[in-house]
Design a protein around this motif. Structure first.
Motif, mmCIF file in Angstrom:
data_model
loop_
_atom_site.group_PDB
_atom_site.id
_atom_site.type_symbol
_atom_site.label_atom_id
_atom_site.label_comp_id
_atom_site.label_asym_id
_atom_site.label_seq_id
_atom_site.Cartn_x
_atom_site.Cartn_y
_atom_site.Cartn_z
ATOM 1 N N LYS A 133 2.879 22.071 -8.739
ATOM 2 C CA LYS A 133 3.960 21.484 -9.841
ATOM 3 C C LYS A 133 3.536 19.899 -9.987
ATOM 4 C CE LYS A 133 7.381 25.128 -8.266
ATOM 5 N NZ LYS A 133 8.504 25.114 -7.994
ATOM 6 N N LYS A 134 4.262 19.299 -10.819
ATOM 7 C CA LYS A 134 4.004 17.780 -11.171
ATOM 8 C C LYS A 134 4.877 17.342 -10.186
ATOM 9 C CE LYS A 134 3.559 18.005 -16.320
ATOM 10 N NZ LYS A 134 3.022 19.041 -16.232
ATOM 11 N N PRO A 135 4.314 15.904 -9.598
ATOM 12 C CA PRO A 135 4.876 15.235 -8.352
ATOM 13 C C PRO A 135 6.207 14.713 -8.772
ATOM 14 C CG PRO A 135 3.163 13.895 -9.554
ATOM 15 C CD PRO A 135 3.255 15.215 -10.356
ATOM 16 N N PRO A 136 7.058 14.549 -7.599
ATOM 17 C CA PRO A 136 8.441 13.874 -7.872
ATOM 18 C C PRO A 136 8.183 12.343 -8.206
ATOM 19 C CG PRO A 136 7.892 14.264 -5.536
ATOM 20 C CD PRO A 136 6.819 15.103 -6.190
ATOM 21 N N ALA A 137 9.028 11.792 -8.826
ATOM 22 C CA ALA A 137 9.024 10.414 -9.259
ATOM 23 C C ALA A 137 8.682 9.782 -8.000
ATOM 24 C CB ALA A 137 10.219 9.926 -9.760
ATOM 25 N N GLY A 138 9.262 10.086 -6.788
ATOM 26 C CA GLY A 138 8.892 8.901 -5.716
ATOM 27 C C GLY A 138 7.641 8.867 -5.182
ATOM 28 N N VAL A 139 6.783 9.540 -5.516
ATOM 29 C CA VAL A 139 5.394 9.564 -4.944
ATOM 30 C C VAL A 139 4.428 8.862 -6.282
ATOM 31 C CG1 VAL A 139 5.599 11.309 -3.304
ATOM 32 C CG2 VAL A 139 4.640 11.760 -5.575
ATOM 33 N N ASN A 140 4.982 8.894 -7.401
ATOM 34 C CA ASN A 140 4.069 8.463 -8.557
ATOM 35 C C ASN A 140 3.471 7.128 -8.257
ATOM 36 O OD1 ASN A 140 4.329 10.556 -9.924
ATOM 37 N ND2 ASN A 140 6.117 9.703 -11.345
ATOM 38 N N LYS A 141 2.479 6.464 -9.011
ATOM 39 C CA LYS A 141 1.737 5.431 -8.772
ATOM 40 C C LYS A 141 1.159 5.092 -7.410
ATOM 41 C CE LYS A 141 3.950 3.143 -12.789
ATOM 42 N NZ LYS A 141 4.598 2.073 -13.520
ATOM 43 N N SER A 142 0.798 6.086 -6.697
ATOM 44 C CA SER A 142 0.340 5.883 -5.287
ATOM 45 C C SER A 142 -1.054 5.305 -5.426
ATOM 46 C CB SER A 142 0.229 7.407 -4.558
ATOM 47 O OG SER A 142 1.667 7.730 -4.394
ATOM 48 N N ASP A 143 -1.176 4.459 -4.388
ATOM 49 C CA ASP A 143 -2.626 3.875 -4.075
ATOM 50 C C ASP A 143 -3.504 4.858 -3.578
ATOM 51 O OD1 ASP A 143 -1.979 1.032 -4.940
ATOM 52 O OD2 ASP A 143 -0.935 1.219 -3.391
ATOM 53 N N LEU A 144 -2.894 5.747 -2.570
ATOM 54 C CA LEU A 144 -3.810 6.667 -2.015
ATOM 55 C C LEU A 144 -3.089 8.217 -1.820
ATOM 56 C CD1 LEU A 144 -6.336 7.566 -0.137
ATOM 57 C CD2 LEU A 144 -5.136 6.756 1.556
ATOM 58 N N VAL A 145 -3.793 9.172 -2.339
ATOM 59 C CA VAL A 145 -3.073 10.538 -1.889
ATOM 60 C C VAL A 145 -3.972 11.405 -1.112
ATOM 61 C CG1 VAL A 145 -2.249 12.691 -2.927
ATOM 62 C CG2 VAL A 145 -1.804 10.856 -4.038
ATOM 63 N N ILE A 146 -3.459 11.664 0.134
ATOM 64 C CA ILE A 146 -4.348 12.433 1.258
ATOM 65 C C ILE A 146 -3.972 13.910 1.193
ATOM 66 C CG2 ILE A 146 -4.830 12.499 3.720
ATOM 67 C CD1 ILE A 146 -4.035 9.654 3.854
ATOM 68 N N ALA A 147 -5.024 14.668 1.099
ATOM 69 C CA ALA A 147 -4.998 16.116 1.483
ATOM 70 C C ALA A 147 -5.887 16.968 2.012
ATOM 71 C CB ALA A 147 -4.954 16.800 -0.437
ATOM 72 N N SER A 148 -5.348 17.288 3.290
ATOM 73 C CA SER A 148 -6.325 17.860 4.274
ATOM 74 C C SER A 148 -5.803 19.358 4.518
ATOM 75 C CB SER A 148 -5.988 17.205 5.716
ATOM 76 O OG SER A 148 -6.701 17.696 6.608
ATOM 77 N N ASN A 149 -6.985 20.145 4.309
ATOM 78 C CA ASN A 149 -6.866 21.557 4.623
ATOM 79 C C ASN A 149 -5.892 22.234 3.811
ATOM 80 O OD1 ASN A 149 -7.173 24.149 5.687
ATOM 81 N ND2 ASN A 149 -5.793 23.750 7.499
ATOM 82 N N LEU A 150 -5.757 21.870 2.402
ATOM 83 C CA LEU A 150 -4.604 22.031 1.464
ATOM 84 C C LEU A 150 -5.538 22.642 0.190
ATOM 85 C CD1 LEU A 150 -1.844 22.207 0.492
ATOM 86 C CD2 LEU A 150 -2.191 20.138 -0.482
ATOM 87 N N LEU A 205 0.874 -1.190 -0.004
ATOM 88 C CA LEU A 205 0.076 -0.004 -0.048
ATOM 89 C C LEU A 205 0.878 1.244 0.003
ATOM 90 C CD1 LEU A 205 -2.812 1.186 0.161
ATOM 91 C CD2 LEU A 205 -2.716 1.262 2.739
ATOM 92 N N LYS A 206 0.768 2.035 -1.095
ATOM 93 C CA LYS A 206 1.612 3.385 -1.264
ATOM 94 C C LYS A 206 0.991 4.597 -0.992
ATOM 95 C CE LYS A 206 4.965 5.462 -4.259
ATOM 96 N NZ LYS A 206 5.669 5.609 -5.577
ATOM 97 N N VAL A 207 1.188 5.216 0.090
ATOM 98 C CA VAL A 207 0.374 6.373 0.408
ATOM 99 C C VAL A 207 1.138 7.745 0.406
ATOM 100 C CG1 VAL A 207 -1.211 7.330 2.262
ATOM 101 C CG2 VAL A 207 -1.108 4.935 2.068
ATOM 102 N N CYS A 208 0.619 8.679 -0.016
ATOM 103 C CA CYS A 208 1.456 10.051 -0.260
ATOM 104 C C CYS A 208 0.397 11.286 0.415
ATOM 105 C CB CYS A 208 1.763 10.434 -1.668
ATOM 106 S SG CYS A 208 2.291 12.046 -1.696
ATOM 107 N N GLU A 209 0.864 11.908 1.253
ATOM 108 C CA GLU A 209 0.251 12.855 2.043
ATOM 109 C C GLU A 209 0.727 14.328 1.598
ATOM 110 O OE1 GLU A 209 -0.888 14.969 6.213
ATOM 111 O OE2 GLU A 209 -0.452 13.062 6.204
ATOM 112 N N VAL A 210 -0.122 15.240 0.893
ATOM 113 C CA VAL A 210 0.400 16.422 0.631
ATOM 114 C C VAL A 210 0.029 17.606 1.512
ATOM 115 C CG1 VAL A 210 0.298 15.876 -2.000
ATOM 116 C CG2 VAL A 210 -1.663 16.678 -0.751
ATOM 117 N N GLY A 211 0.759 18.630 1.674
ATOM 118 C CA GLY A 211 0.522 19.624 2.842
ATOM 119 C C GLY A 211 0.518 18.920 4.187
#
Length: 341
Positions: free
Chosen positions: A133-150, A72-78
C-alpha cells in the motif's frame, strides 16, 4: 597583556570515546560471485550477515556522503524480521553532526509491537506500513528506505517498489538486502512458510543481475552492490538522474589556477553540477577539498572525479553513466569506480 579580560572555560561534560577507523578504497560494485564457490554450511541464519561485517556501514556512509544538510530521515520496512535498526542506529549515531530520525515499520500491529520489544533506542519511531500500500505521511521524503529480507515475499514486485519510491525524497536512497543465489538454492534454504511469521510464500528470488534490471525498470539506478557471502546481496539505489544541465569541468592540480573559476561557479545561480577532476600523479587533496566544499553555499553542486593520468580516457568514456548515478565521489582504481571509506 594590558586590558585582557579572561574567564575559565567550563570542562566539557559530554566527552565521547574516540572512534578509531582506517580509510581504504572500496569499489561501489562487486564482481560476479564465483559459480564454483561452495554452498556447504549455508543456512537461513547466514542471511543475517547484514548485522556483521563492514558493508552496512559502507552503504550508510555513502548515503551520508551524498546528503546535503545534517538531518537524516530513515525508514525501515519489514523491520520486525529484518531488524536492521539494531545495527543501523548505532552506526549512524557515530556521526556527531547528523540528526537522525529513524522510523521502523511493519504491516500489522502485532509486528510493530514486536519491533518495540527489541528496540534498544527509545527515540526510534514505529508505525504500520504494508509496502503493498502507499506509505503513511510520516515516512514521506525519507533520505533512506531500508528493506531487508522483505521484497522477495511480495506478491507484486513493481507495486511494492512504486510504493517505496513514494516514500523517498527526490535524492533519497533505497537499500535492499535480498537473497540472490540461484532460485533452486534459495528455495532450499528458505523453504515455503519457513521465512516469515505470516507464512507468506516467497515469490521473487532474483539474482544480482535480475535485481539490477528490475530496479532499472522501476526507474532506480543501482549505485552500489556488495555481496554478503554466498547467500545475499546489499543493493543501494536511487532515482536515475536525467538532468540535462551541462556539467562544468575544473581540472584540479597543484597550481590552483582553477580556484577563481570554482568561486564563480559556486556563487552562480546556475544549477549545473561542478565536476572537480584530478588526473595527475601528484597529490592534490581533491577528496578532502570536495568534502569541505560540500558544506559551503552552493556545495550541493560539487562532484569529484579522481583517477591516475593513464586512466583518464577510460574514465571519461564512462562519464555518461556516472552522471546518471550522480554520486559525489567517483574514484577510479583497479578498473572500478568507488570511494574512500
Amino acid at each position: 597583556m594590558a586590558g585582557l579580560y579572561a574567564t575559565v572555560a567550563p570542562r566539557r561534560q559530554d566527552v565521547q570515546a574516540p572512534v578509531l577507523e582506517k580509510v581504504t578504497f572500496v569499489p561501489y560494485i562487486d564482481g560476479p560471485f564465483s559459480k564454483g564457490s561452495s554452498m556447504d554450511g549455508i543456512s537461513k541464519g547466514s542471511f543475517n550477515a547484514i548485522q556483521d561485517g563492514p558493508f552496512l556501514k559502507v552503504m550508510l556512509d555513502t548515503v551520508i556522503e551524498n546528503k546535503i544538510g545534517t538531518n537524516l530521515k530513515v525508514c525501515e520496512v519489514g523491520a520486525a524480521e529484518g531488524k536492521v535498526f539494531l545495527r543501523a542506529v548505532p552506526l549512524l549515531s557515530l556521526y556527531p553532526v547528523v540528526r537522525l530520525s529513524y522510523t521502523a515499520t511493519d504491516k500489522t500491529e502485532d509486528l510493530v509491537a514486536a519491533i518495540t520489544e527489541v528496540a534498544s533506542d527509545d527515540t526510534m519511531e514505529v508505525c504500520i506500513w504494508d509496502v503493498a500500500k502507499k506509505p503513511p505521511a510520516g515516512v514521506n521524503k525519507s533520505d533512506l528506505v531500508i528493506a531487508s529480507n522483505l521484497i522477495h515475499q511480495t506478491s507484486d514486485l513493481s507495486n511494492a517498489l512504486e510504493n517505496i519510491k513514494l516514500a523517498l525524497g527526490l535524492r533519497g536512497f533505497l537499500l535492499l538486502h535480498e537473497v540472490t543465489p540461484s532460485l533452486e538454492t534459495a528455495r532450499t534454504i528458505f523453504r515455503k512458510d519457513s521465512c516469515t511469521a505470516s507464512g507468506q510464500e516467497q515469490k521473487f528470488f532474483l539474482t544480482d543481475q535480475q535485481w539490477v534490471k528490475a530496479l532499472e525498470v522501476a526507474g532506480l539506478s543501482v549505485v552500489s552492490l556488495k555481496k554478503l557471502g554466498a547467500l545475499s546481496t546489499l543493493l543501494l539505489c536511487r532515482f536515475t538522474n536525467n538532468a540535462e544541465e551541462k556539467p562544468i569541468f575544473l581540472d584540479v592540480d597543484d597550481s590552483f589556477t582553477f580556484v577563481p573559476k570554482l568561486q564563480t561557479a559556486l556563487a552562480s545561480n546556475d544549477r549545473a553540477p561542478i565536476w572537480l577532476c584530478s588526473f595527475t600523479s601528484s597529490p592534490t587533496g581533491i577528496v578532502g577539498m570536495t568534502n569541505c566544499l560540500r558544506r559551503e553555499i552552493g556545495g550541493e553542486k560539487i562532484r569529484c572525479l579522481f583517477a591516475r593520468p593513464e586512466n583518464k580516457g577510460k574514465v571519461m568514456e564512462q562519464f555518461k553513466a556516472l552522471r546518471k548515478l550522480d554520486l559525489v565521489m567517483n574514484v577510479f582504481e583497479d578498473g572500478k569506480f568507488g570511494s574512500y571509506r
